[in-house]
Design a protein around this motif. Sequence first.
Motif, PDB file in Angstrom:
ATOM      1  N   ALA A 193      23.634  22.777  83.766  1.00  0.00           N
ATOM      2  CA  ALA A 193      25.079  22.687  83.558  1.00  0.00           C
ATOM      3  C   ALA A 193      25.578  21.270  83.836  1.00  0.00           C
ATOM      4  CB  ALA A 193      25.800  23.687  84.465  1.00  0.00           C
ATOM      5  N   VAL A 194      25.127  20.684  84.946  1.00  0.00           N
ATOM      6  CA  VAL A 194      25.548  19.321  85.281  1.00  0.00           C
ATOM      7  C   VAL A 194      25.074  18.365  84.195  1.00  0.00           C
ATOM      8  CG1 VAL A 194      25.231  17.425  86.906  1.00  0.00           C
ATOM      9  CG2 VAL A 194      25.629  19.743  87.754  1.00  0.00           C
ATOM     10  N   GLU A 195      23.842  18.561  83.786  1.00  0.00           N
ATOM     11  CA  GLU A 195      23.250  17.760  82.716  1.00  0.00           C
ATOM     12  C   GLU A 195      24.102  17.838  81.452  1.00  0.00           C
ATOM     13  OE1 GLU A 195      19.838  15.546  81.152  1.00  0.00           O
ATOM     14  OE2 GLU A 195      20.387  16.162  83.166  1.00  0.00           O
ATOM     15  N   ALA A 196      24.621  19.028  81.183  1.00  0.00           N
ATOM     16  CA  ALA A 196      25.390  19.250  79.953  1.00  0.00           C
ATOM     17  C   ALA A 196      26.803  18.680  80.055  1.00  0.00           C
ATOM     18  CB  ALA A 196      25.443  20.743  79.636  1.00  0.00           C
ATOM     19  N   GLY A 197      27.156  18.184  81.230  1.00  0.00           N
ATOM     20  CA  GLY A 197      28.465  17.570  81.373  1.00  0.00           C
ATOM     21  C   GLY A 197      29.532  18.475  81.960  1.00  0.00           C
ATOM     22  N   ALA A 198      29.133  19.519  82.647  1.00  0.00           N
ATOM     23  CA  ALA A 198      30.103  20.431  83.246  1.00  0.00           C
ATOM     24  C   ALA A 198      30.881  19.714  84.348  1.00  0.00           C
ATOM     25  CB  ALA A 198      29.395  21.662  83.817  1.00  0.00           C
ATOM     26  N   GLY A 199      32.149  20.029  84.434  1.00  0.00           N
ATOM     27  CA  GLY A 199      32.991  19.416  85.444  1.00  0.00           C
ATOM     28  C   GLY A 199      33.109  20.258  86.701  1.00  0.00           C
ATOM     29  N   GLY A 200      32.319  21.323  86.767  1.00  0.00           N
ATOM     30  CA  GLY A 200      32.366  22.175  87.948  1.00  0.00           C
ATOM     31  C   GLY A 200      31.496  23.392  87.759  1.00  0.00           C
ATOM     32  N   TYR A 201      31.228  24.073  88.864  1.00  0.00           N
ATOM     33  CA  TYR A 201      30.335  25.227  88.827  1.00  0.00           C
ATOM     34  C   TYR A 201      30.846  26.232  89.845  1.00  0.00           C
ATOM     35  CZ  TYR A 201      25.798  27.517  88.077  1.00  0.00           C
ATOM     36  OH  TYR A 201      24.800  28.384  87.721  1.00  0.00           O
ATOM     37  N   LEU A 202      31.350  27.355  89.342  1.00  0.00           N
ATOM     38  CA  LEU A 202      31.932  28.365  90.224  1.00  0.00           C
ATOM     39  C   LEU A 202      31.173  29.678  90.116  1.00  0.00           C
ATOM     40  CD1 LEU A 202      35.634  27.730  89.200  1.00  0.00           C
ATOM     41  CD2 LEU A 202      34.419  26.788  91.173  1.00  0.00           C
ATOM     42  N   LEU A 203      31.316  30.494  91.141  1.00  0.00           N
ATOM     43  CA  LEU A 203      30.684  31.816  91.113  1.00  0.00           C
ATOM     44  C   LEU A 203      31.758  32.876  90.899  1.00  0.00           C
ATOM     45  CD1 LEU A 203      28.100  31.360  93.982  1.00  0.00           C
ATOM     46  CD2 LEU A 203      27.822  31.077  91.510  1.00  0.00           C
ATOM     47  N   LYS A 204      31.373  33.926  90.160  1.00  0.00           N
ATOM     48  CA  LYS A 204      32.361  34.930  89.780  1.00  0.00           C
ATOM     49  C   LYS A 204      32.899  35.734  90.949  1.00  0.00           C
ATOM     50  CE  LYS A 204      31.306  35.740  84.906  1.00  0.00           C
ATOM     51  NZ  LYS A 204      30.612  36.600  83.946  1.00  0.00           N
ATOM     52  N   ASP A 205      32.202  35.670  92.079  1.00  0.00           N
ATOM     53  CA  ASP A 205      32.720  36.425  93.221  1.00  0.00           C
ATOM     54  C   ASP A 205      33.739  35.608  94.020  1.00  0.00           C
ATOM     55  OD1 ASP A 205      31.054  34.602  94.306  1.00  0.00           O
ATOM     56  OD2 ASP A 205      29.703  36.014  95.278  1.00  0.00           O
ATOM     57  N   ALA A 206      34.160  34.471  93.461  1.00  0.00           N
ATOM     58  CA  ALA A 206      35.133  33.631  94.155  1.00  0.00           C
ATOM     59  C   ALA A 206      36.493  34.321  94.210  1.00  0.00           C
ATOM     60  CB  ALA A 206      35.260  32.288  93.441  1.00  0.00           C
ATOM     61  N   PRO A 207      37.210  34.153  95.319  1.00  0.00           N
ATOM     62  CA  PRO A 207      38.579  34.693  95.388  1.00  0.00           C
ATOM     63  C   PRO A 207      39.484  33.930  94.426  1.00  0.00           C
ATOM     64  CG  PRO A 207      38.038  33.405  97.353  1.00  0.00           C
ATOM     65  CD  PRO A 207      36.775  33.547  96.561  1.00  0.00           C
ATOM     66  N   PRO A 208      40.519  34.596  93.923  1.00  0.00           N
ATOM     67  CA  PRO A 208      41.406  34.020  92.914  1.00  0.00           C
ATOM     68  C   PRO A 208      41.975  32.654  93.288  1.00  0.00           C
ATOM     69  CG  PRO A 208      41.826  36.345  93.118  1.00  0.00           C
ATOM     70  CD  PRO A 208      40.817  36.011  94.175  1.00  0.00           C
ATOM     71  N   GLN A 209      42.384  32.490  94.529  1.00  0.00           N
ATOM     72  CA  GLN A 209      43.002  31.190  94.877  1.00  0.00           C
ATOM     73  C   GLN A 209      41.993  30.059  94.800  1.00  0.00           C
ATOM     74  OE1 GLN A 209      42.721  33.814  96.847  1.00  0.00           O
ATOM     75  NE2 GLN A 209      42.309  33.318  98.982  1.00  0.00           N
ATOM     76  N   GLU A 210      40.712  30.369  95.093  1.00  0.00           N
ATOM     77  CA  GLU A 210      39.666  29.350  94.995  1.00  0.00           C
ATOM     78  C   GLU A 210      39.465  28.960  93.526  1.00  0.00           C
ATOM     79  OE1 GLU A 210      35.009  29.400  96.013  1.00  0.00           O
ATOM     80  OE2 GLU A 210      36.278  30.079  97.653  1.00  0.00           O
ATOM     81  N   LEU A 211      39.538  29.983  92.694  1.00  0.00           N
ATOM     82  CA  LEU A 211      39.412  29.778  91.251  1.00  0.00           C
ATOM     83  C   LEU A 211      40.512  28.850  90.747  1.00  0.00           C
ATOM     84  CD1 LEU A 211      37.202  31.377  89.782  1.00  0.00           C
ATOM     85  CD2 LEU A 211      38.981  32.826  88.839  1.00  0.00           C
ATOM     86  N   ALA A 212      41.750  29.161  91.127  1.00  0.00           N
ATOM     87  CA  ALA A 212      42.897  28.373  90.676  1.00  0.00           C
ATOM     88  C   ALA A 212      42.786  26.937  91.169  1.00  0.00           C
ATOM     89  CB  ALA A 212      44.193  29.008  91.182  1.00  0.00           C
ATOM     90  N   ALA A 213      42.345  26.786  92.400  1.00  0.00           N
ATOM     91  CA  ALA A 213      42.215  25.439  92.965  1.00  0.00           C
ATOM     92  C   ALA A 213      41.173  24.639  92.188  1.00  0.00           C
ATOM     93  CB  ALA A 213      41.829  25.528  94.438  1.00  0.00           C
ATOM     94  N   ALA A 214      40.086  25.305  91.823  1.00  0.00           N
ATOM     95  CA  ALA A 214      39.010  24.629  91.098  1.00  0.00           C
ATOM     96  C   ALA A 214      39.489  24.191  89.716  1.00  0.00           C
ATOM     97  CB  ALA A 214      37.804  25.547  90.978  1.00  0.00           C
ATOM     98  N   VAL A 215      40.300  25.027  89.077  1.00  0.00           N
ATOM     99  CA  VAL A 215      40.818  24.670  87.755  1.00  0.00           C
ATOM    100  C   VAL A 215      41.690  23.421  87.864  1.00  0.00           C
ATOM    101  CG1 VAL A 215      42.374  25.379  85.904  1.00  0.00           C
ATOM    102  CG2 VAL A 215      40.705  26.999  86.829  1.00  0.00           C
ATOM    103  N   ARG A 216      42.531  23.351  88.887  1.00  0.00           N
ATOM    104  CA  ARG A 216      43.396  22.168  89.062  1.00  0.00           C
ATOM    105  C   ARG A 216      42.544  20.934  89.359  1.00  0.00           C
ATOM    106  NH1 ARG A 216      46.289  25.969  92.089  1.00  0.00           N
ATOM    107  NH2 ARG A 216      48.036  26.837  90.872  1.00  0.00           N
ATOM    108  N   THR A 217      41.508  21.110  90.155  1.00  0.00           N
ATOM    109  CA  THR A 217      40.617  19.993  90.471  1.00  0.00           C
ATOM    110  C   THR A 217      39.961  19.461  89.208  1.00  0.00           C
ATOM    111  OG1 THR A 217      40.138  20.949  92.638  1.00  0.00           O
ATOM    112  CG2 THR A 217      38.594  19.311  91.810  1.00  0.00           C
ATOM    113  N   ALA A 218      39.471  20.396  88.384  1.00  0.00           N
ATOM    114  CA  ALA A 218      38.802  19.990  87.146  1.00  0.00           C
ATOM    115  C   ALA A 218      39.790  19.324  86.195  1.00  0.00           C
ATOM    116  CB  ALA A 218      38.170  21.207  86.472  1.00  0.00           C
ATOM    117  N   ALA A 219      40.994  19.872  86.097  1.00  0.00           N
ATOM    118  CA  ALA A 219      42.005  19.315  85.202  1.00  0.00           C
ATOM    119  C   ALA A 219      42.359  17.888  85.615  1.00  0.00           C
ATOM    120  CB  ALA A 219      43.253  20.195  85.201  1.00  0.00           C
ATOM    121  N   ALA A 220      42.275  17.622  86.905  1.00  0.00           N
ATOM    122  CA  ALA A 220      42.594  16.286  87.413  1.00  0.00           C
ATOM    123  C   ALA A 220      41.424  15.326  87.219  1.00  0.00           C
ATOM    124  CB  ALA A 220      42.978  16.363  88.880  1.00  0.00           C
TER     125      ALA A 220
END
Lengths: 210, 210
Positions: free
Chosen positions: A97-124
């Motif tokens: 994934a990193v090789e392919a240029g992914a800007g982050g790597y999350l696990l599906k068992d993450a709590p919603p607020q962690e998910l939202a925070a990661a999206v903002r981090t990636a968007a930035a």
Amino acid sequence: MTGPIRLLLADDHPVVRAGLRAVLDTEPDFEVVAEAATAERAVALAATGAFDVVLMDLQFGAGMHGSEATAAITAAAGAPRVLILTTYESDADILAAVEAGAGGYLLKDAPPQELAAAVRTAAAGRSALAPAVAHRLMDRMRTPAQSLTKRELEVLQLVGEGLSNQQISKRLFLSQATVKSHLVHIYAKLGVDSRTSAVAAATARRLIRR
Amino acid sequence: MTGPIRLLLADDHPVVRAGLRAVLDTEPDFEVVAEAATAERAVALAATGAFDVVLMDLQFGAGMHGSEATAAITAAAGAPRVLILTTYESDADILAAVEAGAGGYLLKDAPPQELAAAVRTAAAGRSALAPAVAHRLMDRMRTPAQSLTKRELEVLQLVGEGLSNQQISKRLFLSQATVKSHLVHIYAKLGVDSRTSAVAAATARRLIRR
DNA sequence: GCGGCGGTCAACCGAAAGGTTGATGTCCAC
DNA sequence: GTGGACATCAACCTTTCGGTTGACCGCCGC
């Protein structure tokens, strides 16, 4: 960023897409613009430039793999950021994934607020890693000597799927000599002396996915 | 049934729970009463008698397995119906679920309307099987049981731990000839031709634990 | 530029695994 | 008590795998 963060959800499970939409649409600064049930569809949609962040699953039921789609998406100029959202964390998956240029790597068992925070981090434009994933990468940095290279992991993954050296060589467009060469290195790094024990050791250390 | 169908969602992924809730709460005759993030919690909640149908995942990150929880729930008198909702369909999983008293077996990639229909089917006391699952069961009926013997599983387990034939023979107080004999039978039953692919096949079918 | 690392390949050898045939003994069901 | 499934073992042969040595190339860092 003037408008809301525009999201594309790429996952083959309708339930997961609905869940992500439910979780992310409640955030006032997010807007889920579209969904894709296949990796191919995600690549096509991402090329329209209508998104800031793509939430991408790795395993699709059929067709292109998530890491391939990620590579295809990030290759373009002005491409959206791609966040991997998957169930498992194995070295092989993370590196691909990193090789392919992914800007982050999350696990599906993450709590919603962690998910939202990661999206903002990636968007930035910064990297968003799940704690478990970050921990694995740190481990890898600390002990570079015994860590397997990307190519070695690739070979080992196929060994774990039950392929022979012959089959692996064909799959990866290599000679059997090269496959054996990789295996010798793998055995040395893992401290084993057979393909089955290498798979057992790699599975125990979560180097490959089963 | 006078009131709405009362649902309990048991899944360790918040996103999946949110997705199921989003999908099912839109149905006028459904009411999602509670969620459980662990199998243990699902068993405790189900015992309160406040539910008609439990949607149960099989794989939880830690603790009890979904099929164990299903057995615990359905053992009680007046227990709710349990619908398995999982990502994979392996013979071992399906059989364990049916054995445990599950009233249905669905795959997470099912479209929402199929999901809703299955819930109503289960609530009415009938069995709800995903087409892919039903197909597997039919296949199993057609082809006679080809299951591995206790001894064969014992050998296969050790193969999966990375042991050589020599090591297995010593561990089980056998000759190497006997170990090889067992392996030949195992290969035939699993339709493979090497120890690594046997481990891969057995892992995929959940015949051995990793 | 030079050394190291990663990746590629060849040739060779011995060891392990795969495949076959055939045999013995136990246990259980019909 | 006969047949069948399961478990055990031997002998033999072929193929694959494991291990070694040595080689070439591209890339990166010093």
